[in-house]
Motif scaffolding. Structure first.
Motif, PDB file in Angstrom:
ATOM      1  N   ASN A   1      -0.853  -0.590 -11.058  1.00 11.11           N
ATOM      2  CA  ASN A   1      -0.076  -0.344 -12.119  1.00 11.11           C
ATOM      3  C   ASN A   1       0.659  -1.971 -12.623  1.00 11.11           C
ATOM      4  O   ASN A   1       1.654  -2.054 -12.435  1.00 11.11           O
TER       5      ASN A   1
ATOM      6  N   ASP B   1      11.653   4.461   7.070  1.00  9.42           N
ATOM      7  CA  ASP B   1      11.331   5.869   7.343  1.00  9.42           C
ATOM      8  C   ASP B   1      12.847   6.637   7.585  1.00  9.42           C
ATOM      9  O   ASP B   1      13.476   6.036   8.399  1.00  9.42           O
TER      10      ASP B   1
ATOM     11  N   GLY C   1      -0.340  -2.383  -6.708  1.00  9.86           N
ATOM     12  CA  GLY C   1      -1.741  -2.190  -6.421  1.00  9.86           C
ATOM     13  C   GLY C   1      -2.408  -2.019  -7.886  1.00  9.86           C
ATOM     14  O   GLY C   1      -3.045  -3.243  -8.286  1.00  9.86           O
TER      15      GLY C   1
ATOM     16  N   THR D   1      10.743  13.834  -2.667  1.00  5.34           N
ATOM     17  CA  THR D   1       9.768  13.626  -3.716  1.00  5.34           C
ATOM     18  C   THR D   1       9.124  12.265  -3.488  1.00  5.34           C
ATOM     19  O   THR D   1       9.790  11.337  -3.144  1.00  5.34           O
ATOM     20  N   MET D   2       7.893  12.166  -3.146  1.00  5.68           N
ATOM     21  CA  MET D   2       7.136  11.028  -2.306  1.00  5.68           C
ATOM     22  C   MET D   2       5.806  10.776  -3.119  1.00  5.68           C
ATOM     23  O   MET D   2       5.516  11.533  -3.916  1.00  5.68           O
TER      24      MET D   2
ATOM     25  N   ALA E   1       6.140  -1.471   1.496  1.00  7.01           N
ATOM     26  CA  ALA E   1       5.802   0.095   1.213  1.00  7.01           C
ATOM     27  C   ALA E   1       4.535   0.111   0.428  1.00  7.01           C
ATOM     28  O   ALA E   1       4.428   0.950  -0.554  1.00  7.01           O
ATOM     29  N   ILE E   2       3.573  -0.257   1.028  1.00  8.56           N
ATOM     30  CA  ILE E   2       2.317  -0.020   0.592  1.00  8.56           C
ATOM     31  C   ILE E   2       1.614   0.979   1.257  1.00  8.56           C
ATOM     32  O   ILE E   2       1.663   1.328   2.464  1.00  8.56           O
ATOM     33  N   VAL E   3       1.102   2.168   0.767  1.00 11.37           N
ATOM     34  CA  VAL E   3       0.406   3.141   1.050  1.00 11.37           C
ATOM     35  C   VAL E   3      -0.972   2.697   1.759  1.00 11.37           C
ATOM     36  O   VAL E   3      -1.669   1.800   1.035  1.00 11.37           O
TER      37      VAL E   3
ATOM     38  N   GLY F   1       4.734  -2.942  -2.705  1.00 12.51           N
ATOM     39  CA  GLY F   1       4.391  -1.461  -3.076  1.00 12.51           C
ATOM     40  C   GLY F   1       5.598  -1.127  -4.216  1.00 12.51           C
ATOM     41  O   GLY F   1       6.242  -0.423  -3.962  1.00 12.51           O
ATOM     42  N   SER F   2       5.890  -2.297  -4.859  1.00 14.31           N
ATOM     43  CA  SER F   2       7.146  -1.937  -6.015  1.00 14.31           C
ATOM     44  C   SER F   2       6.945  -0.862  -6.958  1.00 14.31           C
ATOM     45  O   SER F   2       7.958  -0.388  -7.538  1.00 14.31           O
TER      46      SER F   2
ATOM     47  N   ILE G   1       1.444  10.696   1.358  1.00 13.67           N
ATOM     48  CA  ILE G   1       2.629  11.153   2.302  1.00 13.67           C
ATOM     49  C   ILE G   1       3.069  12.509   2.167  1.00 13.67           C
ATOM     50  O   ILE G   1       3.266  13.296   3.010  1.00 13.67           O
TER      51      ILE G   1
ATOM     52  N   ALA H   1      -3.406  -6.192  -7.064  1.00 13.93           N
ATOM     53  CA  ALA H   1      -4.527  -6.025  -6.124  1.00 13.93           C
ATOM     54  C   ALA H   1      -5.584  -6.938  -7.100  1.00 13.93           C
ATOM     55  O   ALA H   1      -6.402  -7.747  -6.223  1.00 13.93           O
TER      56      ALA H   1
ATOM     57  N   LYS I   1       4.185   3.224   7.467  1.00 12.86           N
ATOM     58  CA  LYS I   1       4.102   3.731   8.710  1.00 12.86           C
ATOM     59  C   LYS I   1       2.747   3.333   9.738  1.00 12.86           C
ATOM     60  O   LYS I   1       2.622   3.188  10.713  1.00 12.86           O
TER      61      LYS I   1
ATOM     62  N   GLY J   1       5.502   2.209  -6.456  1.00 13.63           N
ATOM     63  CA  GLY J   1       5.458   3.457  -5.769  1.00 13.63           C
ATOM     64  C   GLY J   1       6.865   4.174  -5.631  1.00 13.63           C
ATOM     65  O   GLY J   1       7.966   3.496  -6.191  1.00 13.63           O
ATOM     66  N   SER J   2       6.838   5.233  -4.964  1.00  9.49           N
ATOM     67  CA  SER J   2       8.036   5.922  -4.817  1.00  9.49           C
ATOM     68  C   SER J   2       9.127   5.225  -3.968  1.00  9.49           C
ATOM     69  O   SER J   2      10.275   5.085  -4.392  1.00  9.49           O
ATOM     70  N   ILE J   3       8.826   4.699  -2.901  1.00 10.50           N
ATOM     71  CA  ILE J   3       9.739   3.757  -2.131  1.00 10.50           C
ATOM     72  C   ILE J   3      10.046   2.514  -2.983  1.00 10.50           C
ATOM     73  O   ILE J   3      11.431   2.044  -2.976  1.00 10.50           O
TER      74      ILE J   3
HETATM   75  P1  NDP Z   1       3.179   5.652  -3.336  1.00 11.42           P
HETATM   76  O1  NDP Z   1       2.045   6.195  -3.391  1.00 11.42           O
HETATM   77  O2  NDP Z   1       4.310   6.250  -4.389  1.00 11.42           O
HETATM   78  O3  NDP Z   1       3.126   4.126  -3.685  1.00 11.42           O
HETATM   79  C1  NDP Z   1       2.249   3.127  -3.082  1.00 11.42           C
HETATM   80  C2  NDP Z   1       2.633   1.770  -3.587  1.00 11.42           C
HETATM   81  O4  NDP Z   1       1.657   0.936  -2.840  1.00 11.42           O
HETATM   82  C3  NDP Z   1       2.410   1.509  -4.908  1.00 11.42           C
HETATM   83  O5  NDP Z   1       3.334   0.657  -5.337  1.00 11.42           O
HETATM   84  C4  NDP Z   1       1.168   0.966  -5.177  1.00 11.42           C
HETATM   85  O6  NDP Z   1       0.688   0.105  -6.332  1.00 11.42           O
HETATM   86  C5  NDP Z   1       0.942   0.255  -3.850  1.00 11.42           C
HETATM   87  N1  NDP Z   1      -0.212  -0.426  -3.399  1.00 11.42           N
HETATM   88  C6  NDP Z   1      -1.375   0.558  -3.113  1.00 11.42           C
HETATM   89  N2  NDP Z   1      -2.542  -0.250  -2.665  1.00 11.42           N
HETATM   90  C7  NDP Z   1      -1.967  -1.571  -2.685  1.00 11.42           C
HETATM   91  C8  NDP Z   1      -2.564  -2.974  -2.683  1.00 11.42           C
HETATM   92  N3  NDP Z   1      -3.678  -2.976  -2.161  1.00 11.42           N
HETATM   93  N4  NDP Z   1      -1.805  -3.914  -2.725  1.00 11.42           N
HETATM   94  C9  NDP Z   1      -0.332  -3.946  -3.358  1.00 11.42           C
HETATM   95  N5  NDP Z   1      -0.143  -2.885  -3.353  1.00 11.42           N
HETATM   96  C10 NDP Z   1      -0.640  -1.761  -3.244  1.00 11.42           C
HETATM   97  O7  NDP Z   1       3.518   5.634  -1.869  1.00 11.42           O
HETATM   98  P2  NDP Z   1       5.277   6.045  -1.236  1.00 11.42           P
HETATM   99  O8  NDP Z   1       5.918   4.928  -1.920  1.00 11.42           O
HETATM  100  O9  NDP Z   1       5.413   7.376  -1.099  1.00 11.42           O
HETATM  101  O10 NDP Z   1       4.920   5.397   0.496  1.00 11.42           O
HETATM  102  C11 NDP Z   1       4.638   4.172   0.599  1.00 11.42           C
HETATM  103  C12 NDP Z   1       4.599   3.953   2.080  1.00 11.42           C
HETATM  104  O11 NDP Z   1       5.831   4.250   2.633  1.00 11.42           O
HETATM  105  C13 NDP Z   1       3.628   4.751   2.781  1.00 11.42           C
HETATM  106  O12 NDP Z   1       3.151   4.313   3.983  1.00 11.42           O
HETATM  107  C14 NDP Z   1       4.541   6.065   3.229  1.00 11.42           C
HETATM  108  O13 NDP Z   1       3.838   6.720   4.422  1.00 11.42           O
HETATM  109  C15 NDP Z   1       5.861   5.426   3.628  1.00 11.42           C
HETATM  110  N6  NDP Z   1       6.881   6.118   3.446  1.00 11.42           N
HETATM  111  C16 NDP Z   1       7.436   6.735   2.209  1.00 11.42           C
HETATM  112  C17 NDP Z   1       8.309   7.553   1.963  1.00 11.42           C
HETATM  113  C18 NDP Z   1       8.820   8.368   0.662  1.00 11.42           C
HETATM  114  O14 NDP Z   1       9.898   8.913   0.690  1.00 11.42           O
HETATM  115  N7  NDP Z   1       7.873   8.139  -0.338  1.00 11.42           N
HETATM  116  C19 NDP Z   1       9.321   8.029   3.394  1.00 11.42           C
HETATM  117  C20 NDP Z   1       8.936   7.093   4.322  1.00 11.42           C
HETATM  118  C21 NDP Z   1       7.894   6.269   4.478  1.00 11.42           C
HETATM  119  P3  NDP Z   1       0.346   0.855  -7.752  1.00 11.42           P
HETATM  120  O15 NDP Z   1       1.007   2.248  -7.789  1.00 11.42           O
HETATM  121  O16 NDP Z   1       0.570  -0.028  -8.651  1.00 11.42           O
HETATM  122  O17 NDP Z   1      -1.244   1.030  -7.489  1.00 11.42           O
END
Ligand code: NDP
Length: 395
Positions: free
Chosen positions: A51, A160, A49, A213-214, A110-112, A21-22, A218, A70, A135, A24-26
């Motif tokens: 990007n 978290d 996923g 900012t998330m 850190a995959i949603v 989940g590199s 979430i 993905a 989570k 995304g926000s986390i």
């Molecule tokens: P984002 O939506 O910002 O990022 C999600 C990440 O997951 C992206 O890198 C996305 O890739 C990747 N992803 C989605 N589907 C797949 C897949 N099938 N295979 C591989 N990668 C995948 O979410 P957040 O970073 O906000 O949250 C991630 C997790 O962390 C959630 O479970 C959230 O509840 C938890 N969390 C987040 C917090 C926060 O502050 N943001 C705080 C605490 C927990 P791409 O973008 O390339 O599609």
């Protein structure tokens, strides 16, 4: 992996980190933390996923040992672009390959959504420490994940901020010394809005979080308080505590990240300016505390910190999560999956904000829970709940 032999004075070798989940926000916050301390942390695997462009940029910046994305077609395009030096895997198997890379010491998930569960279990079984941001993993399969971690002697580290705070306050104290865990909730953007206005809340308004900012899912969960409900269940498993000893208090400033109330009445809290880099760093560098100037918390400038009761009438998510956790078995997986589909429907303007919790309540009510479920039974309940939610027609 056996660490190289070291003389007593030589610094520890960097920890090898796989980040799922590199993009995304986390994920992007994790890249900053790793860049801050190259002598302590090294990224050896990155997964995203959809990007591909951002993943390619990250690969050029971090030079990991392997990547995963993905979609297989995107994986092929990425492989052509980067050349043969970095293998690019794809799909669910790609995540498992990264999570079990022989060189990896710790895997941060850190995959949603639910795609993180299988690689998380694979990482534990391969003897890797697991840092969990997703989570959903513990909400769906907390019993199985924690049992596997005990069996394989691996650490489960919370990313978290609330659970990181509790972990830091507990500092190894036994469960018998704890009266209650207090999770703080910002209350989200609708903390003071009357329920009569909830019908008209748009996705744009729900996406404006007051303090964090998330990612979008979430952020909406923080507006309904389902995020806090999921965190209650996450805490139940991470700290092996009865759900009725996990409480929520609203703290709009988001400075106190959570608290532990001990049996003698003493309460310990962890505070900082809200910034996910701090709990990410703590999870990755644990058990050490490593110096960083990234997060500063000027106490006098903060002024007043306030606490209030959550309102269960306007935010039914907390009681629904408690209900699902008390039923246990497959019920939390149903809560999680039904909520995920409801959030997607709300984001697509097919469901009103106030109907998200109605849908989840109906899904829990219609489900026949299985106790002590296998992974297959959990995944079947997840699919059942998704189907139920997709066919849902609000009253
Ligand atoms: P984002 O939506 O910002 O990022 C999600 C990440 O997951 C992206 O890198 C996305 O890739 C990747 N992803 C989605 N589907 C797949 C897949 N099938 N295979 C591989 N990668 C995948 O979410 P957040 O970073 O906000 O949250 C991630 C997790 O962390 C959630 O479970 C959230 O509840 C938890 N969390 C987040 C917090 C926060 O502050 N943001 C705080 C605490 C927990 P791409 O973008 O390339 O599609």
């Amino acid at each position: 992996m056996n660490p190289p032999a070291q003389s007593p004075s030589s610094p520890p070798a960097p920890k090898n980190v796989v980040l799922l989940g590199s993009t995304g926000s986390i994920g992007t916050s994790t890249l900053k933390v790793v860049a801050d301390m190259p002598d302590r942390l090294r990224l050896v695997g990155l997964a995203a996923g959809r990007n591909a462009d951002q993943l390619a940029l990250q690969a050029r910046q971090c030079r990991p040992l392997a990547l995963s994305i993905a979609d297989p077609a995107q994986a092929q395009a990425l492989q052509d672009q980067l050349g043969p030096g970095i293998p690019v895997y794809s799909g669910p198997q790609g995540l498992v390959r990264l999570a079990t890379l022989p060189e990896a010491d710790i895997v941060l998930v850190a995959i949603v959504g639910t795609a993180g569960l299988e690689p998380a279990l694979a990482a534990i079984r391969a003897g890797k420490d697991l840092a969990i941001a997703s989570k959903e993993i513990l909400v769906m399969a907390g019993e199985i994940v924690m049992a596997e971690a005990r069996r394989h002697g691996t650490r489960i580290l919370a990313v978290d901020s609330e659970h990181s705070a509790i972990f830091q306050c507990l500092d190894g104290k036994p469960g018998q010394s704890v009266r209650r865990l207090w999770l703080t909730a910002s209350g989200g953007p609708f903390r003071t809005i009357p329920r009569s206005e909830f019908r008209g809340i748009t996705p744009e308004r729900a996406l404006r979080h007051p303090s964090w900012t998330m990612g979008p899912k979430i952020t909406i969960d923080s507006a309904t308080l389902f995020n806090k409900g999921l965190e209650m269940i996450e805490a139940r498993w991470l700290f092996d505590i009865d759900i009725d000893r996990v409480q929520v208090v609203v703290h709009p400033q988001s400075i106190v990240h959570s608290l532990v109330e001990f049996i003698d009445g003493s309460i310990l809290a962890q505070l900082s300016t809200p910034d996910m880099c701090l709990p990410i760093q703590y999870a990755l560098t644990y058990p050490d505390r490593v110096g960083s100037h990234r997060v500063q918390t000027p106490l006098p400038a903060l002024g007043t910190l306030t606490f209030e009761e959550p309102d269960p009438d306007r935010f039914p998510a907390l009681n629904l999560a408690r209900q699902a956790a008390r039923i246990a078995g497959t019920a939390p997986a149903v809560l999680n999956a039904a909520n995920e589909i409801a959030v997607a429907a709300f984001s697509a303007r097919q469901l009103r904000f106030d109907q998200i919790s109605d849908l989840v309540a109906d899904a829990i009510g219609a489900h026949s829970p299985v106790s002590s479920p296998s992974l297959e039974e959990i995944l079947a309940a997840d699919q059942w709940a998704r189907q139920f939610a997709r066919q849902y027609r609000p009253a």
